[in-house]
Write an enzyme that holds these catalytic residues in place. Structure first.
Site, short mmCIF file in Angstrom:
data_model
loop_
_atom_site.label_atom_id
_atom_site.label_comp_id
_atom_site.label_asym_id
_atom_site.label_seq_id
_atom_site.Cartn_x
_atom_site.Cartn_y
_atom_site.Cartn_z
N HIS A 93 17.06 49.26 18.16
CA HIS A 93 16.87 49.03 16.72
C HIS A 93 17.27 50.27 15.90
O HIS A 93 16.64 50.59 14.89
CB HIS A 93 15.42 48.65 16.38
CG HIS A 93 14.96 47.37 17.00
ND1 HIS A 93 15.00 46.17 16.34
CD2 HIS A 93 14.46 47.10 18.23
CE1 HIS A 93 14.53 45.21 17.13
NE2 HIS A 93 14.20 45.75 18.29
N ASN A 166 10.71 40.06 15.29
CA ASN A 166 12.15 39.81 15.30
C ASN A 166 12.46 38.55 14.50
O ASN A 166 11.55 37.81 14.12
CB ASN A 166 12.64 39.59 16.74
CG ASN A 166 12.86 40.90 17.49
OD1 ASN A 166 12.93 41.98 16.90
ND2 ASN A 166 12.99 40.81 18.80
#
Ligand code: HDE
Length: 711
Positions: A93, A166
């Site tokens: 990420h 997510n």
């Protein structure tokens, strides 16, 4: 070595050669360099120690040509600081973009949770959200085929609560111990260091084809969910089962959902590839622009609530993060809304330094035994020390709680908040410092656990294909084609034939048509045998419409963007009518013209362009309108970027508004009269403009897709 005549300083003293640019007084130094000198209210440049600086253009030297002196503390400090500007990027990420906002609670939820933020209707809790891709590095492009992180930090009155989720409700693996393997496999290969931000390579498909538990997630990442049009048009999920705990210490299981108010939307793969070239910052620019222009993105927080008896009705385990509970079987209930209304003042200070941790929960929110969640609760604290370099990372404003806090932690690198007073421990007999509170403090839900200590995967985690199949059959035909095309395109980048075959063997357990399509597109000589399955795939699960995107389209153009191509001589009243109608629909537009200086429309006025035609390809827009003047069209058809603009809009199933004068451009782009389907709208007349805007709500002309064969 001969002295270069250029290096010998000639000329008049600086004071003799001053000038003004943008109200800033500039003067030239002896070597011709520009100096901006503080005058009036302009602050004086200082070192980090506060010492005023006399010259920031030249390091200290002996004579005009050196050597440079070690004694130059200003130079040394400036370079030292520059050398240390970077902190390690997130191991996953890394590329992300954040925004501030608030969560507003709809109604008291005290029946289920004692968490303070859910007790009062209308109460607002400050929030910071960071969206991200997973695999690429910090400088990678936005439109990678990838999962998007959706991490929400809520600064509650009982401490920070991080929902680190997510945009996909399931995950690749069931046990945290496999996470390093998964991430090693998806990131660039260690010998050649490519490909960047892509799963389309041998290592990734080798790993997943040897990891059947990832098959459900593979369906999601090969679907349009992995190519969001905007961060504003994505759903978010907490993924794991969590617990809510009320004041009576009763626990309810919960799954967290974030639903975007503007609905879901994705782009096509061919579009994504081109967007990455045209604007690698497409998603962050979109979020920035929306928030800066006052169009604040909004999501509804929804809970799926259930108890153990409900969980026991399923064949799968609610602790298994590769499974979801279909919304049709357990409709989520609306709890509140999240609004993002402010961009960070500084990207590094906030978005880069924000530290999310799954273990940040307030009293009233608790964990389940999901083995992935349990592993994450360890990992996130660890990673902050590595990245931010000190246990005092909570002293950084973005990570500090916004409620009162008090503890005896002290010292360490960069300690900003130091205890005052004598007692830095407790119990103490001086009456100093904070004390624990059995009433207000976090008490873990007292679940009873027993069993032998073993390394084992529960049998209830063994069905790897049934929900993968359910996801596939829940998609529209077009969306199913996209899944098949994505699998084909990714596996076509895999060099090892055995890996391709192994994947098709798994697809056979998911859906025979999908396997056949991919097998054929890959040119397999023979279909493999289906992969060994621990549990046979259930064929009786009903499609879940909630899992698709196209089927639940927003039916409005709000928040989307129209690209309007104009030239000199464009019909001014039509352009104005179109601009007004788009704005009224809550959407935006950009003007694209052959020159960035703009074009002079039929009323003789100059309309400035937002993009020159080669910098504003149609992939950057949700729909396009072509308003060229007849006199200019011959020039325009000769520009390949103008032809691409039209050809791509057509191939990507976009609505195309146009005037008659645009016809030669269509012909040159290979679009004949018979190709002009219902997505083409002749804009002559105000009525047609209104009709065009209404149609744009469908977002794409999906009926065109079988004809354009864009894969
Ligand atoms: Fe993460 N994950 N993760 N993850 N994750 C990180 O934490 C980790 C997982 C997610 O915008 C890291 O601060 C492990 C699932 C997001 O700053 C790290 C496992 C989900 C973000 C880490 C998982 C996520 C991260 C890297 C398997 C969705 C970005 C930097 C057990 C529910 C947060 C950091 C941001 C970031 C570990 C699996 C979401 C290394 C060990 C499942 C959105 O701690």
């Amino acid at each position: 070595m001969a002295k270069s005549s250029k290096s010998i300083v000639k000329g008049k003293p600086a004071s003799a050669r001053s000038m003004t640019i943008h109200d800033q007084k500039l003067s030239r130094g002896e070597g011709g360099e520009l100096h901006q000198v503080a005058t009036g209210d302009v602050p004086v440049l200082t070192t980090a120690q506060g010492g005023p600086v006399s010259d920031d253009q030249n390091s200290l030297k002996i004579g005009p040509r050196g050597p440079t002196l070690l004694e130059d503390f200003h130079f040394r400090e400036k370079i030292f600081h520059f050398d240390h500007e970077r902190i390690p990027e997130r191991v996953v990420h890394a590329r992300g973009y954040g925004a501030h906002g608030f969560f507003e609670n709809y109604k008291p939820m005290s029946k289920y949770t004692r968490a303070d933020l859910f007790q009062r209707a209308g109460e607002r809790t400050p929030a910071f959200v960071r969206f991200s891709t997973v695999a690429g590095s910090k400088g990678s492009f936005d439109l990678a085929r990838d999962v998007r992180g959706f991490a929400v930090k809520l600064y509650t009155q009982e401490g920070n609560w991080d929902i680190v989720g997510n945009n996909i409700p399931v995950f690749f693996i069931q046990d945290a111990i496999k996470f390093p393997d998964l991430i090693h496999a998806v990131k660039e290969e260690p010998d050649c260091a490519f490909p960047q931000a892509q799963s389309a390579h041998d290592n990734f498909w080798d790993f997943v084809s040897l990891t059947p538990e990832s098959m459900h997630m593979i369906m999601w990442v090969m679907s349009d969910r992995a190519l969001p049009r905007s961060l504003r048009f994505m759903e978010g999920f907490g993924v794991h089962t969590f617990r809510l705990v009320n004041a009576k210490n009763e626990s309810t299981f919960v799954k967290f959902h974030w639903k975007p108010k503007l609905g879901l939307q994705s782009v096509l793969w061919n579009e994504a590839v081109k967007i990455n070239g045209a604007d690698p910052d497409f998603h962050r620019r979109d979020l920035w622009t929306a928030i800066q222009s006052g169009n604040f993105p909004e999501w509804e927080l929804q809970f799926q609530l259930f108890d153990q008896a409900f969980a026991d009705k399923f064949d799968f385990d609610v602790l298994d993060p590769t499974k979801l509970i279909p919304e049709e079987l357990l409709p989520p209930i609306a709890v509140g809304r999240l609004v993002l209304d402010r961009m960070p003042d500084n990207f590094f200070a906030e978005t880069e330094q924000v530290a999310f941790m799954t273990q940040n929960v307030p009293p009233g929110i608790d964990f389940s035994n999901d083995p992935l969640l349990q592993g994450r609760n360890f990992s996130y604290l660890d990673t902050q020390l590595k990245r931010l370099g000190s246990p005092n990372f909570t002293h950084i404003p973005i990570n500090a709680p916004k409620c009162p806090f008090a503890h005896f932690q002290q010292d360490g690198h960069m300690a900003m908040r130091n205890p005052i007073g004598r007692a830095n421990y407790q119990p103490n007999s001086f009456g100093e410092g904070p004390r624990e509170s059995p009433q207000r403090g976090f008490v873990p839900f007292a679940d009873v656990e027993e069993g032998p200590k073993r390394r084992l995967r529960a049998e209830s985690f063994a069905d790897h294909y049934s929900q993968a199949r359910q996801f596939f059959i829940s998609q529209t035909e077009g969306e199913q084609d996209h899944v098949a095309a994505a699998l084909t395109s990714e596996l076509s980048k895999v060099k090892t034939p055995a890996i391709r075959e192994r994947m098709v063997a798994h697809l056979l357990n998911i859906h025979r048509d999908l396997a056949a399509k991919v097998g054929e597109a890959l040119g397999l000589k023979a279909m493999p045998k289906p992969a060994d399955a621990a549990v046979p795939t259930r064929q009786d699960l009903d499609p879940s419409p909630a899992l698709g995107i196209v089927g639940k389209g927003p039916q409005r153009f709000e928040g989307r963007k129209l690209g309007i191509l104009i030239t000199d001589g464009t019909d001014a009243p039509l352009l104005k009518a179109l601009q007004a109608a788009v704005t009224k629909a809550g959407a935006s537009f950009e003007i694209i013209a052959p020159r960035i200086g703009g074009a002079r429309t039929s009323d003789g006025k100059l309309v400035e362009a937002d993009q020159r035609i080669d910098g504003g390809p149609s992939v950057l827009y949700d729909a396009v309108a072509l308003l060229p003047a007849a006199e200019i069209i011959d020039d325009l058809v000769r520009e390949s970027t103008a032809r691409d603009f039209v050809a791509d809009a057509f191939a990507h199933c976009k609505f195309i508004g146009h005037v008659d004068a645009a016809m030669p451009l269509f012909v040159k782009a290979g679009i004949g009269k018979p190709d002009m389907d219902e997505g083409f709208v002749n804009l002559a007349g105000a009525k047609n403009v209104a009709g065009f805007i209404k149609r744009l709500g469908q977002l794409r002309v999906w009926s065109r897709e079988p004809n354009v064969k864009m894969r």
